[in-house]
Motif scaffolding. Structure first.
Motif, short mmCIF file in Angstrom:
data_model
loop_
_atom_site.label_atom_id
_atom_site.label_comp_id
_atom_site.label_asym_id
_atom_site.label_seq_id
_atom_site.Cartn_x
_atom_site.Cartn_y
_atom_site.Cartn_z
N ARG A 49 0.75 -1.26 0.06
CA ARG A 49 0.12 0.09 0.03
C ARG A 49 0.92 1.27 0.23
N MET A 50 1.97 1.34 0.79
CA MET A 50 2.86 2.37 0.88
C MET A 50 3.55 2.66 -0.58
N ALA A 51 3.96 1.48 -1.12
CA ALA A 51 4.70 1.61 -2.35
C ALA A 51 3.67 2.29 -3.61
N GLN A 52 2.39 2.07 -3.37
CA GLN A 52 1.22 2.76 -4.31
C GLN A 52 1.11 4.14 -3.76
N THR A 53 1.27 4.43 -2.46
CA THR A 53 0.87 5.84 -2.23
C THR A 53 1.87 6.58 -1.58
N ASP A 84 6.53 7.98 -6.68
CA ASP A 84 7.18 8.68 -7.50
C ASP A 84 8.72 8.68 -7.42
N PRO A 85 9.60 9.28 -8.25
CA PRO A 85 11.07 9.28 -8.38
C PRO A 85 11.70 9.75 -7.12
N MET A 86 11.34 10.89 -6.43
CA MET A 86 11.83 11.46 -5.48
C MET A 86 11.73 10.76 -3.97
N MET A 87 10.34 10.11 -3.77
CA MET A 87 9.96 9.41 -2.75
C MET A 87 10.48 7.94 -2.69
N ASN A 88 10.63 7.47 -4.08
CA ASN A 88 11.24 6.17 -4.21
C ASN A 88 12.83 6.25 -3.75
N LYS A 89 13.48 7.25 -4.29
CA LYS A 89 14.75 7.45 -3.69
C LYS A 89 14.90 7.26 -2.21
N PHE A 90 13.88 8.06 -1.50
CA PHE A 90 13.79 8.18 0.08
C PHE A 90 13.76 6.66 0.52
N GLY A 91 12.67 6.16 -0.14
CA GLY A 91 12.46 4.56 0.54
C GLY A 91 13.75 3.71 0.25
N ASP A 92 14.42 3.88 -0.73
CA ASP A 92 15.54 3.14 -0.79
C ASP A 92 16.55 3.40 -0.04
N TYR A 93 16.83 4.69 0.47
CA TYR A 93 17.82 5.27 1.43
C TYR A 93 17.08 4.61 2.77
#
Length: 135
Positions: free
Chosen positions: A25-29, A33-42
């Motif tokens: 659910r968090m992956a979809q919401t 987007d690229p900015m938050m995806n980078k944050f998630g990876d970090y």
């Protein structure tokens, strides 16, 4: 961002703490987007892989530390996430409520009140999702 040596371990710990449904659910919401995806990876690499993955404390204890820290610093959105983690690691609604109440003498009743309101909402959501029946 290149994935480091702690990335896979961090992703697994995060899934263990949050549960598969919440991660998806968090992956979809949140991380859609690229900015938050980078944050998630970090966060997967540095926070979950390196910090949560350290020896010395179990995940259950680490989750409670986060609940206390979030309440003391008024990090309400994070508190909701960490309360979910704490429930998934075995803390009961009663134990978490008591931990929050105990903080009243140390961080103040306004913070505890807000923390309890966040907890009430999250516990209700988890019961509706079938992920944490009340004791």
């Amino acid at each position: 961002m290149e994935k480091g040596p702690h990335y896979a371990k961090g992703r697994e710990i995060r899934r263990q703490l949050l549960g598969e449904r919440t991660v998806e659910r968090m992956a979809q919401t949140v991380y859609d987007d690229p900015m938050m995806n980078k944050f998630g990876d970090y966060a997967s690499e540095a926070v979950f892989g390196m910090l949560w993955g350290r020896p010395g404390l179990d995940l259950k204890t680490r989750a409670l530390i986060c609940v206390v820290s979030d309440t003391a610093t008024h990090a309400w959105p994070e508190l909701k996430i960490h309360l979910r983690m704490a429930r998934n690691m075995g803390w009961t609604e009663e134990e978490l409520s008591e931990a929050l109440l105990h903080m009243g003498g140390y961080v103040g009743l306004p913070s505890v009140r807000e923390g309890l309101l966040v907890a009430r909402e999250l516990f209700r959501e988890m019961r509706e999702e079938g992920e944490g029946a009340a004791p």
